[in-house]
Design an enzyme around this catalytic site. Structure first.
Site, PDB file in Angstrom:
ATOM      1  N   HIS A  12       0.836  -1.206   0.000  1.00  0.00           N
ATOM      2  CA  HIS A  12       0.000   0.000   0.000  1.00  0.00           C
ATOM      3  C   HIS A  12       0.871   1.256   0.000  1.00  0.00           C
ATOM      4  O   HIS A  12       0.598   2.205  -0.741  1.00  0.00           O
ATOM      5  CB  HIS A  12      -0.898   0.046   1.244  1.00  0.00           C
ATOM      6  CG  HIS A  12      -1.942  -1.003   1.310  1.00  0.00           C
ATOM      7  ND1 HIS A  12      -2.119  -1.780   2.431  1.00  0.00           N
ATOM      8  CD2 HIS A  12      -2.881  -1.407   0.414  1.00  0.00           C
ATOM      9  CE1 HIS A  12      -3.136  -2.601   2.227  1.00  0.00           C
ATOM     10  NE2 HIS A  12      -3.602  -2.413   1.002  1.00  0.00           N
ATOM     11  N   ARG A  33      -2.187  -6.060  -8.195  1.00  0.00           N
ATOM     12  CA  ARG A  33      -1.108  -7.012  -7.947  1.00  0.00           C
ATOM     13  C   ARG A  33      -1.010  -8.037  -9.052  1.00  0.00           C
ATOM     14  O   ARG A  33       0.067  -8.489  -9.392  1.00  0.00           O
ATOM     15  CB  ARG A  33      -1.337  -7.733  -6.618  1.00  0.00           C
ATOM     16  CG  ARG A  33      -1.241  -6.842  -5.406  1.00  0.00           C
ATOM     17  CD  ARG A  33      -1.672  -7.590  -4.194  1.00  0.00           C
ATOM     18  NE  ARG A  33      -3.101  -7.926  -4.368  1.00  0.00           N
ATOM     19  CZ  ARG A  33      -3.909  -8.297  -3.414  1.00  0.00           C
ATOM     20  NH1 ARG A  33      -3.460  -8.441  -2.201  1.00  0.00           N
ATOM     21  NH2 ARG A  33      -5.164  -8.554  -3.653  1.00  0.00           N
ATOM     22  N   LYS A  78     -18.285  -5.699   7.719  1.00  0.00           N
ATOM     23  CA  LYS A  78     -17.039  -6.456   7.891  1.00  0.00           C
ATOM     24  C   LYS A  78     -16.561  -6.360   9.330  1.00  0.00           C
ATOM     25  O   LYS A  78     -16.867  -5.406  10.037  1.00  0.00           O
ATOM     26  CB  LYS A  78     -15.954  -5.927   6.954  1.00  0.00           C
ATOM     27  CG  LYS A  78     -16.191  -6.303   5.508  1.00  0.00           C
ATOM     28  CD  LYS A  78     -14.964  -6.034   4.688  1.00  0.00           C
ATOM     29  CE  LYS A  78     -15.130  -6.561   3.290  1.00  0.00           C
ATOM     30  NZ  LYS A  78     -13.929  -6.365   2.490  1.00  0.00           N
ATOM     31  N   SER A 133      -3.240  -7.558   2.931  1.00  0.00           N
ATOM     32  CA  SER A 133      -3.512  -7.396   4.360  1.00  0.00           C
ATOM     33  C   SER A 133      -3.953  -8.717   4.981  1.00  0.00           C
ATOM     34  O   SER A 133      -3.586  -9.036   6.114  1.00  0.00           O
ATOM     35  CB  SER A 133      -4.589  -6.332   4.578  1.00  0.00           C
ATOM     36  OG  SER A 133      -4.130  -5.072   4.178  1.00  0.00           O
TER      37      SER A 133
END
Length: 159
Positions: free
Chosen positions: A17, A90, A41, A128
């Site tokens: 990040h 990514r 979440k 993460s």
């Protein structure tokens, strides 16, 4: 003035990040790192903790600010007078989802553009979720996250 938003959950912020933040900060006049507050979440860190970790990790970059949002990203972008959304990619698997989101954001507000930035190859595997899993099992994450984040992960998992 080109104002861009780099949104995400950042639970926690990783070196991947930070790479996107640093590179994006050179492309835009102002970059807002926007932490998503998603009540559905169950994050490891609170929004406040995530904001604090990001702020401390990017304090050396003068045109970066950190904020949070909930709801539609395009509404937050309008509020902040931002016309660009930055998304880090990514792998090809990220692109399919992010393209879908970019097209929906464009449908909601045709003035907002999405810019995709490829991650540095050394962070292409990093997420993460992986960091949290490794930390929860007592693994070393010091090369994956800023030192402050590594310490906060140790505290959370008592390792």
């Amino acid at each position: 003035m080109n104002v861009a938003i780099y949104p995400g959950s950042f639970d926690p912020v990783t070196n991947g990040h930070l790479d996107i933040i640093e590179r994006s900060s050179r492309l835009f006049d102002r970059l807002i790192v926007a932490v998503l507050r998603n009540p559905s979440k169950k994050p490891l860190f609170t929004v406040e903790e995530r904001i604090e970790m990001i702020k401390k990790s990017v304090s050396h970059i003068k045109n970066v600010e950190v904020d949070y949002f909930s709801g539609l990203l395009v509404d937050f972008a309008r509020l902040k007078k931002a016309c660009i959304i930055v998304k880090g990619l990514r792998a090809v698997s990220d692109f399919e989802y992010e393209l879908q989101m970019a097209l929906m954001n464009k449908k909601l507000d045709e003035e907002i553009e999405t810019v995709f930035i490829m991650t540095n190859a050394k962070y292409s595997y990093l997420s993460s979720s992986i960091v949290k899993e490794v930390a929860s099992l007592g693994g070393c994450v010091k090369e994956l996250v800023p030192p402050l984040v590594a310490e906060k992960l140790r505290e959370k998992f008592n390792k």
